[in-house]
Design a protein around this motif. Structure first.
Motif, PDB file in Angstrom:
ATOM      1  N   PHE A 232       0.872  -1.214   0.042  1.00  0.00           N
ATOM      2  CA  PHE A 232       0.090   0.099  -0.222  1.00  0.00           C
ATOM      3  C   PHE A 232       0.813   1.199   0.162  1.00  0.00           C
ATOM      4  CE2 PHE A 232      -2.228   3.483   2.266  1.00  0.00           C
ATOM      5  CZ  PHE A 232      -3.402   3.487   1.553  1.00  0.00           C
ATOM      6  N   THR A 233       1.904   1.221   0.839  1.00  0.00           N
ATOM      7  CA  THR A 233       2.752   2.399   1.086  1.00  0.00           C
ATOM      8  C   THR A 233       3.734   2.445  -0.561  1.00  0.00           C
ATOM      9  OG1 THR A 233       3.101   1.938   3.065  1.00  0.00           O
ATOM     10  CG2 THR A 233       4.817   3.451   2.182  1.00  0.00           C
ATOM     11  N   GLY A 234       3.934   1.424  -0.985  1.00  0.00           N
ATOM     12  CA  GLY A 234       4.803   1.467  -2.217  1.00  0.00           C
ATOM     13  C   GLY A 234       3.822   2.092  -3.331  1.00  0.00           C
TER      14      GLY A 234
ATOM     15  N   GLY B 134      -5.185   0.656   3.454  1.00  0.00           N
ATOM     16  CA  GLY B 134      -4.370   1.528   4.290  1.00  0.00           C
ATOM     17  C   GLY B 134      -5.348   1.683   5.715  1.00  0.00           C
ATOM     18  N   ALA B 135      -5.942   0.863   5.978  1.00  0.00           N
ATOM     19  CA  ALA B 135      -6.946   0.717   7.271  1.00  0.00           C
ATOM     20  C   ALA B 135      -6.045   0.985   8.460  1.00  0.00           C
ATOM     21  CB  ALA B 135      -7.897  -0.342   7.502  1.00  0.00           C
ATOM     22  N   SER B 136      -6.260   1.728   9.443  1.00  0.00           N
ATOM     23  CA  SER B 136      -5.475   1.844  10.620  1.00  0.00           C
ATOM     24  C   SER B 136      -5.765   0.549  11.715  1.00  0.00           C
ATOM     25  CB  SER B 136      -6.004   3.230  11.265  1.00  0.00           C
ATOM     26  OG  SER B 136      -4.754   3.301  12.590  1.00  0.00           O
ATOM     27  N   ILE B 137      -5.218  -0.568  11.345  1.00  0.00           N
ATOM     28  CA  ILE B 137      -5.555  -1.776  12.027  1.00  0.00           C
ATOM     29  C   ILE B 137      -4.401  -2.575  12.531  1.00  0.00           C
ATOM     30  CG2 ILE B 137      -8.090  -2.165  11.217  1.00  0.00           C
ATOM     31  CD1 ILE B 137      -7.070  -3.901   9.041  1.00  0.00           C
ATOM     32  N   GLY B 138      -4.409  -3.487  13.246  1.00  0.00           N
ATOM     33  CA  GLY B 138      -3.346  -4.387  13.471  1.00  0.00           C
ATOM     34  C   GLY B 138      -3.669  -5.998  13.467  1.00  0.00           C
TER      35      GLY B 138
ATOM     36  N   GLY C 249       0.780  10.534   5.155  1.00  0.00           N
ATOM     37  CA  GLY C 249       0.743   8.894   5.263  1.00  0.00           C
ATOM     38  C   GLY C 249       0.878   8.153   6.563  1.00  0.00           C
ATOM     39  N   GLN C 250       1.087   8.981   7.436  1.00  0.00           N
ATOM     40  CA  GLN C 250       1.650   8.541   8.891  1.00  0.00           C
ATOM     41  C   GLN C 250       0.454   7.811   9.386  1.00  0.00           C
ATOM     42  OE1 GLN C 250       4.740   9.395  10.549  1.00  0.00           O
ATOM     43  NE2 GLN C 250       5.093   9.711   8.502  1.00  0.00           N
ATOM     44  N   THR C 251      -0.645   8.109   9.054  1.00  0.00           N
ATOM     45  CA  THR C 251      -1.698   7.350  10.039  1.00  0.00           C
ATOM     46  C   THR C 251      -2.238   5.983   9.140  1.00  0.00           C
ATOM     47  OG1 THR C 251      -3.530   8.606   9.001  1.00  0.00           O
ATOM     48  CG2 THR C 251      -2.561   9.205  11.107  1.00  0.00           C
ATOM     49  N   PHE C 252      -1.734   5.750   8.096  1.00  0.00           N
ATOM     50  CA  PHE C 252      -2.224   4.312   7.452  1.00  0.00           C
ATOM     51  C   PHE C 252      -1.331   3.152   8.316  1.00  0.00           C
ATOM     52  CE2 PHE C 252      -2.747   7.431   3.533  1.00  0.00           C
ATOM     53  CZ  PHE C 252      -4.288   7.116   3.623  1.00  0.00           C
ATOM     54  N   GLY C 253      -2.053   2.013   8.181  1.00  0.00           N
ATOM     55  CA  GLY C 253      -1.386   0.708   8.586  1.00  0.00           C
ATOM     56  C   GLY C 253      -1.591   0.528  10.021  1.00  0.00           C
TER      57      GLY C 253
ATOM     58  N   ILE D 246      -6.856  -3.613  17.373  1.00  0.00           N
ATOM     59  CA  ILE D 246      -6.488  -2.222  17.827  1.00  0.00           C
ATOM     60  C   ILE D 246      -5.151  -2.214  18.624  1.00  0.00           C
ATOM     61  CG2 ILE D 246      -8.800  -1.489  17.940  1.00  0.00           C
ATOM     62  CD1 ILE D 246      -8.712  -1.820  20.974  1.00  0.00           C
ATOM     63  N   PHE D 247      -4.327  -3.545  18.569  1.00  0.00           N
ATOM     64  CA  PHE D 247      -3.506  -3.812  19.558  1.00  0.00           C
ATOM     65  C   PHE D 247      -2.086  -2.705  19.083  1.00  0.00           C
ATOM     66  CE2 PHE D 247      -4.619  -6.927  22.335  1.00  0.00           C
ATOM     67  CZ  PHE D 247      -3.648  -7.233  23.220  1.00  0.00           C
ATOM     68  N   ALA D 248      -1.549  -2.879  17.912  1.00  0.00           N
ATOM     69  CA  ALA D 248      -0.769  -2.195  17.180  1.00  0.00           C
ATOM     70  C   ALA D 248      -0.932  -0.554  17.006  1.00  0.00           C
ATOM     71  CB  ALA D 248      -0.151  -2.702  15.988  1.00  0.00           C
TER      72      ALA D 248
END
Length: 449
Positions: free
Chosen positions: A55-57, A134-138, A299-303, A342-344
């Motif tokens: 996703f980042t790439g 790009g979801a903010s998940i772990g 892009g800091q909040t993705f992943g 939500i851990f990470a």
């Protein structure tokens, strides 16, 4: 005459051998299952990392590609929510509430609706899809549901009847292998999954953690999740940071968990007339906002937020508002209905909060980030022992044992004052209630027929 007397001896010997096999079969199956959880956890971790890098790439490969998340993220959210609702029901969210709920259910068929090999497969696939979007998940919380599902399935094959203990063991093995934190896996099982110490299950938990940990160790080697830190309080300002991280982190964690529980109730009521259609609309809207936050934050909040948290632990200050942006992205990802933990992300929020506090007060960023993680994580899950042990094992910062312990306890107490119900246990009630309603409905239909 002699052959007449030999046959019973042969029969008795075969019975002893067969009886011995029947005695050892459950143990061998259980050990194999624990080792398999370690292997699956490592494979899941590697796939999750590849998905996030992909996703980042893609989104950073060209001049205008940074706008791609505005399309890719909402579509990924909608697809993930649709597959979770239609093909893999009960795979939504973290997976820890499902494992907790399964331990409270008494019928095997009810547990199977929450923990099964089909659900484990779906959980892995859809969590990876979320990270590709790009979801903010772990992936650590999902590993708990995967571990519990796998352990319950293989134990059923082996003829083991201790369902509650096996779910506990599989959950602990999943956490231990996901973070490479064996002690945290045991403490998590006792403090968060069961909320009591069960002496009958401690052998299962310990054995599962050891074997899954050995498998993970063999595949990934020995490592600390965030590397090795040696930050320690050196000045009076560091102790001020400790107090702020405890109280502030606990309050932030309570806010997150309280809003998540409240939003869950409101969303279920709102979606009731047309649950699938409305949940897909919600997923798409959440995806749009998560994408917008990600674009605005560079892009800091993705992943998962792992890279940002590790950077803060290494002493590099994060942007001042990163923790708020990450908290909002994580909250929206959670309520959207897509599978993911939500851990990470919680550790990233805590590290960002600590980094900001340390920068403002003038303390060390590395220590502040570690203390921020402890305070916020303890506030979210309301499990101070788990928070203390898992962060100590992930950072290897033995010079800050007492501060980490103190901040975890302060964060927990602050969170309990603001939000009485722990997040995972509050979410588990939804699955327990649904199982009870379904069973009563089935029993009524059977009585009418």
């Amino acid at each position: 005459m002699s052959s007449h007397f030999r046959r019973p001896k042969l029969i008795r010997r075969s019975r002893v051998i067969w009886g011995s096999f029947n005695l050892w079969r459950p143990r061998l199956v259980f050990w194999t299952g624990a080792l398999a959880i370690g292997v699956i956890s490592v494979g899941f971790a590697k796939l999750a990392d590849l998905a996030q890098r992909a996703f980042t790439g893609v989104t950073q490969s060209g001049e205008w590609m940074w706008l791609l998340p505005l399309l890719l993220t909402p579509l990924g959210f909608v697809l993930s929510a649709y597959l979770a609702a239609t093909l893999f029901p009960n795979s939504q969210g973290s997976g820890i509430p499902q494992a907790i709920a399964a331990r409270h259910l008494h019928h095997d068929e009810d547990r199977t609706k929450l923990l099964s090999l089909r659900l484990a497969f779906g959980k892995i696939v859809l969590t990876i899809l979320g990270l590709l979007s790009g979801a903010s998940i772990g992936r650590e919380g999902p590993t708990v549901q995967v571990g519990a599902s796998f352990m319950l399935a293989v134990a059923r094959f082996g003829g083991m009847a201790q369902a509650k203990g096996l779910i506990l063991a599989g959950s602990a093995a999943g956490i231990a292998a996901a973070f490479n934190t064996p002690l945290a896996g045991i403490v998590f099982a006792i403090e968060e999954m069961s909320r009591t110490y069960e002496s009958r299950a401690n052998g299962l938990v310990l054995t599962a953690v050891i074997l899954s940990g050995l498998a993970a160790l063999g595949l990934s080697g020995s490592y600390n999740y965030f590397g090795t830190a040696d930050a320690a309080p050196m000045m009076f300002r560091d102790w001020i940071v400790m107090l702020i991280c405890g109280v502030g982190g606990g309050a932030l964690g309570a806010t997150f968990s309280g809003l998540a529980l409240y939003a869950g109730i409101r969303i279920r009521r709102w979606a009731q007339p047309q649950p699938l259609k409305r949940m897909l609309i919600l997923a798409g809207l959440c995806g749009v906002v998560v994408a917008a936050i990600g674009v605005l934050s560079g892009g800091q909040t993705f992943g998962t937020g792992y890279e940002q948290a590790r950077s803060a632990v290494e002493g590099h200050a994060l942007p001042a508002l990163f923790f708020l942006e990450k908290l909002l992205a994580s909250f929206l990802s959670m309520i959207s209905g897509i599978p993911g933990g939500i851990f990470a992300p919680s550790l990233a929020v805590g590290a960002g909060f600590g980094s900001t506090v340390g920068t403002l007060v003038g303390g060390g960023v590395a220590l502040a980030a570690i203390l921020g993680m402890a305070g916020y994580f303890a506030g979210v899950v309301q499990a101070p022992m788990t928070a203390f042990v898992i962060i100590l094992e992930m950072t290897g910062d033995h010079q800050a044992v007492i501060p980490i312990m103190a901040v975890s306890m302060i964060g927990y107490v602050t969170s309990r004052l603001l939000s009485r119900e722990p997040l995972y246990h509050g979410l588990s009630r939804v699955f327990i209630a649904a199982a009870i309603r379904a069973r009563r409905s089935t029993e009524r239909n059977m009585s009418h027929t």
